[in-house]
Design a protein around this motif. Structure first.
Motif, PDB file in Angstrom:
ATOM      1  N   ALA A  69     -10.502   6.392  13.900  1.00 58.12           N
ATOM      2  CA  ALA A  69      -8.775   6.767  13.093  1.00 58.12           C
ATOM      3  C   ALA A  69      -8.699   6.986  11.931  1.00 58.12           C
ATOM      4  O   ALA A  69      -8.686   6.107  11.193  1.00 58.12           O
ATOM      5  N   LEU A  70      -8.548   7.786  11.446  1.00 65.07           N
ATOM      6  CA  LEU A  70      -8.688   8.642  10.151  1.00 65.07           C
ATOM      7  C   LEU A  70      -7.669   8.364   8.894  1.00 65.07           C
ATOM      8  O   LEU A  70      -7.373   8.345   8.323  1.00 65.07           O
ATOM      9  N   ASP A  71      -6.741   7.798  10.067  1.00 68.12           N
ATOM     10  CA  ASP A  71      -4.909   7.276  10.182  1.00 68.12           C
ATOM     11  C   ASP A  71      -4.931   5.768   9.224  1.00 68.12           C
ATOM     12  O   ASP A  71      -3.523   5.240   8.933  1.00 68.12           O
ATOM     13  N   ALA A  76     -10.174   6.066   6.215  1.00 67.80           N
ATOM     14  CA  ALA A  76      -9.497   6.895   5.199  1.00 67.80           C
ATOM     15  C   ALA A  76     -10.441   6.766   4.298  1.00 67.80           C
ATOM     16  O   ALA A  76     -11.380   7.290   2.903  1.00 67.80           O
ATOM     17  N   GLU A  77     -10.615   5.115   3.712  1.00 64.97           N
ATOM     18  CA  GLU A  77     -11.079   5.221   1.737  1.00 64.97           C
ATOM     19  C   GLU A  77     -12.309   4.824   2.240  1.00 64.97           C
ATOM     20  O   GLU A  77     -13.399   5.289   1.253  1.00 64.97           O
ATOM     21  N   ARG A  80     -13.884   8.871   2.528  1.00 65.82           N
ATOM     22  CA  ARG A  80     -13.243   8.979   0.546  1.00 65.82           C
ATOM     23  C   ARG A  80     -14.948   8.941   0.317  1.00 65.82           C
ATOM     24  O   ARG A  80     -15.305   9.794  -0.342  1.00 65.82           O
ATOM     25  N   VAL A  83     -17.998  11.254   2.094  1.00 65.96           N
ATOM     26  CA  VAL A  83     -17.824  11.779   1.278  1.00 65.96           C
ATOM     27  C   VAL A  83     -18.467  12.144   0.181  1.00 65.96           C
ATOM     28  O   VAL A  83     -19.262  13.225  -0.456  1.00 65.96           O
ATOM     29  N   GLU A 279      -5.042  -0.186   0.129  1.00 66.56           N
ATOM     30  CA  GLU A 279      -4.196   0.397  -1.160  1.00 66.56           C
ATOM     31  C   GLU A 279      -3.161  -0.325  -1.136  1.00 66.56           C
ATOM     32  O   GLU A 279      -2.077  -0.741  -2.372  1.00 66.56           O
ATOM     33  N   ASP A 280      -2.273   0.347   0.446  1.00 64.89           N
ATOM     34  CA  ASP A 280      -1.078  -0.379   0.639  1.00 64.89           C
ATOM     35  C   ASP A 280      -0.867  -2.073  -0.028  1.00 64.89           C
ATOM     36  O   ASP A 280       0.486  -2.313  -0.736  1.00 64.89           O
TER      37      ASP A 280
ATOM     38  N   LEU B  70      -8.512  12.755   2.330  1.00 66.58           N
ATOM     39  CA  LEU B  70      -8.306  12.217   3.570  1.00 66.58           C
ATOM     40  C   LEU B  70      -7.490  10.629   2.950  1.00 66.58           C
ATOM     41  O   LEU B  70      -6.876   9.896   4.081  1.00 66.58           O
ATOM     42  N   ASP B  71      -7.575  10.233   2.099  1.00 66.49           N
ATOM     43  CA  ASP B  71      -6.901   8.860   1.455  1.00 66.49           C
ATOM     44  C   ASP B  71      -5.705   8.477   1.188  1.00 66.49           C
ATOM     45  O   ASP B  71      -5.061   7.857   0.965  1.00 66.49           O
ATOM     46  N   ALA B  76      -3.948  12.482   5.880  1.00 64.39           N
ATOM     47  CA  ALA B  76      -4.833  11.733   7.041  1.00 64.39           C
ATOM     48  C   ALA B  76      -4.084  11.480   8.449  1.00 64.39           C
ATOM     49  O   ALA B  76      -3.876  12.490   9.492  1.00 64.39           O
ATOM     50  N   GLU B  77      -2.067  11.569   8.329  1.00 60.13           N
ATOM     51  CA  GLU B  77      -1.870  12.023   9.250  1.00 60.13           C
ATOM     52  C   GLU B  77      -1.824  12.721  10.066  1.00 60.13           C
ATOM     53  O   GLU B  77      -1.223  12.796  11.532  1.00 60.13           O
ATOM     54  N   THR B  79      -3.961  14.581   9.540  1.00 65.22           N
ATOM     55  CA  THR B  79      -5.286  15.080  10.156  1.00 65.22           C
ATOM     56  C   THR B  79      -5.557  14.981  11.461  1.00 65.22           C
ATOM     57  O   THR B  79      -5.949  15.614  12.329  1.00 65.22           O
ATOM     58  N   ARG B  80      -5.032  13.118  11.367  1.00 63.69           N
ATOM     59  CA  ARG B  80      -4.737  13.379  13.103  1.00 63.69           C
ATOM     60  C   ARG B  80      -3.846  14.317  14.602  1.00 63.69           C
ATOM     61  O   ARG B  80      -4.599  14.777  15.683  1.00 63.69           O
ATOM     62  N   GLN B  97     -12.559  17.557   2.781  1.00 61.58           N
ATOM     63  CA  GLN B  97     -11.992  16.586   1.363  1.00 61.58           C
ATOM     64  C   GLN B  97     -12.273  17.433   0.071  1.00 61.58           C
ATOM     65  O   GLN B  97     -13.106  17.765  -0.267  1.00 61.58           O
ATOM     66  N   ARG B 226       0.911   5.439  -6.074  1.00 57.57           N
ATOM     67  CA  ARG B 226       1.104   4.211  -6.306  1.00 57.57           C
ATOM     68  C   ARG B 226       1.713   3.598  -7.665  1.00 57.57           C
ATOM     69  O   ARG B 226       2.545   3.400  -7.568  1.00 57.57           O
ATOM     70  N   ASP B 280       3.693   3.873   5.593  1.00 55.32           N
ATOM     71  CA  ASP B 280       3.423   2.558   5.237  1.00 55.32           C
ATOM     72  C   ASP B 280       4.729   2.119   4.228  1.00 55.32           C
ATOM     73  O   ASP B 280       5.651   0.672   4.764  1.00 55.32           O
TER      74      ASP B 280
END
Lengths: 337, 337
Positions: A69-71, A76-77, A80, A83, A279-280, B70-71, B76-77, B79-80, B97, B226, B280
């Motif tokens: 899942a990319l989300d 996602a991290e 990156r 890539v 990160e969250d 992508l991060d 990300a959302e 993209t899904r 990306q 953030r 989030d």
């Protein structure tokens, strides 16, 4: 003006041969030397001459990365980092999400697109190693995550048993004795292995401390999302845990939310820790304690294994394990200063 | 067993022709009918017969989606959703990306991989429409985000001026008068337009309420992460704002963190709202008020425009605007119930 290997070598203060070794992903370069060269590559914005290389080697210049899942922030991290690492070797990354579905993992692994890609990095959920080994084509493949079954496929992992054990030991070190766990899984999804091995680490730590594994303090989830974590925490409240290990940070952020709604102070009454270091968790209130796997190393080793495999496809498969560290923040230590 | 159009038609209670129209992305299907058919497609797990189609039409079955990062949860959302929509039309999505870098956007837009992809969906940051129009090749292209410059390229947007205005009006409706803004941008990055148009909406709302735009209450950021939001909020505290519009949710989550560290109660002393509705913000404490763009519609319209373009490349370019809604949560309304 095109940046040449010679320019990178001068900038880094090393030989052209060393730069070439790094660019080509050879392993006999010391980590310190490699970092030096990679810093120079990045500073000079070096890019491998993709088209010339592709022509020379009959390659497409594309690799695929397939994640569930990319989300999900962890993936996602990680994407990156992959890539970035792939770019150093002149590869563009095709990213695919499998949703953890057997059908899609099989499509990816059987090389539907083998005429397009030089290699595949796959984080499987539904299929185990033996199944993947049976259906794969000749495309070089590197797997991420838990190794389930003993097939001969290149593999990058981190020690999830140890990670969950260290997280649990951290909760125990705070004097907590009713340590709950959120993230057990049942049925087919459990085969992905992540939940199983993290459970093992949790139970090992309790056993080592002479504590029982109480079924009343463990919760099975349908997925590793925030909503599942919040629901599981809600149902745990009546059991009065004094700490909770969540099997990933998203579950933990959901659990923190449920505790906030219930007015339970964290960590005073319940300490919370996750795994993944997304990160969250660095900006939540309270900030989230977690286990931080070395995602950059996962990406670097996976791309390197793929690159190496292209050079010598007959070599035996390799397994690389990357490190992690405990990051203790407010959700276990409280606000300091 | 393979699901046929006929099966989908029976399941949805519509004609085979209607299903075909939906699968082929024709626009003259009513939204209600389309939703019915799409529900049936999903329930029956329909997949277009990719290889047969590709052979018939000389297509690769791949489209590319290029986003800045992508991060970033928004992308990300998104993209899904694009992956889901594309799959309904038998397309696999190659995700790339650009990091918002001109060089990479140009590589993507000039069709380095035009032999591989049937079309491109690009969310540009560094390049404007005129520049993209000048360098693009024949590959069908759909742009997402702000339209900067008036070139003839298919485009999906949502009304960012209105979104920021509605968010600001929500803060004003709570009786707040010292409404700050975090997310102004300077120099090259401002050209992406998102910061500029959200700024316009903020300033329009203040003007309509007869309030001045105070430079002391606006903050310029280097990026929409953030950490930038937390830093900007820190520096705003001395100005005693009673509300803050953050130009995306990541900035807002950073601002919430800075307020928590400073011990400022939200929303009692400072109300906070973001834009994007990332997951989030639904689980933060307090939960984050925000503007929710219809991401599923962005994805659906982008894939549909691309599909349509393949059928008739000579048609004039089209612009589709999708809706949004205000989602008021605890960071502006407080804990209720």
């Amino acid at each position: 003006m095109r940046v040449r290997l010679r320019d990178v070598a001068e900038h880094a203060g090393v030989s052209v041969k060393t730069v070439s070794n790094v660019v080509n992903g050879y392993v006999h370069v010391s980590p310190a030397m490699r970092e030096k060269v990679q810093a120079a590559l990045e500073e000079l914005n070096y890019r491998a001459n993709l088209s010339a290389r592709s022509l020379r080697r009959g390659r497409s210049g594309l690799i695929a990365l397939a994640v569930p899942a990319l989300d999900m922030p962890y993936f996602a991290e990680l994407t990156r980092f992959v890539v970035q690492e792939a770019e150093l070797l002149g590869w563009t990354v095709l990213v695919d999400q499998t949703d953890g579905l057997r059908e899609r993992e099989q499509v990816v692994a059987t090389g539907l697109r083998s005429h397009l890609i030089d290699g595949l990095i796959l984080s499987p959920v539904a299929m185990d190693y033996a199944e993947l080994s049976a259906v794969r084509d000749e495309t070089p493949m590197v797997l991420l995550g838990e190794k389930i079954g003993g097939a001969d496929i290149d593999h990058v992992a981190f020690d999830n048993v140890a990670a969950a054990r260290v997280a649990t030991e951290h909760l125990l070190s705070l004097g907590r004795t009713r340590v709950a766990a959120i993230g057990y899984q049942a049925g087919v999804v459990a085969r992905s292995g992540v939940a199983e091995v993290r459970r093992t680490g949790y139970e090992q730590a309790l056993a080592a401390a002479g504590l029982p594994v109480r079924a009343s303090l463990t919760r099975t989830v349908a997925g590793f999302q925030r909503l599942e974590g919040a629901r599981a925490m809600d149902s745990l409240l009546a059991e009065r845990p004094d700490a909770v290990l969540c099997f990933n940070d998203q579950l933990a952020l959901g659990a923190l939310r449920a505790l906030a709604v219930a007015g339970v102070p964290v960590p005073d009454e319940v300490a919370v820790i996750g795994i993944d270091d997304i990160e969250d968790g660095r900006f939540s209130s309270p900030t989230l304690s977690t286990i931080a796997p070395d995602k950059a190393a996962v990406a670097r080793e996976a791309v390197r294994l793929l690159h190496h495999r292209l050079g010598g496809p007959a070599a035996p498969s390799r397994e690389v394990s990357v490190g992690f560290e405990l990051v203790a923040r407010e959700s276990t230590l409280g606000r300091r200063g």
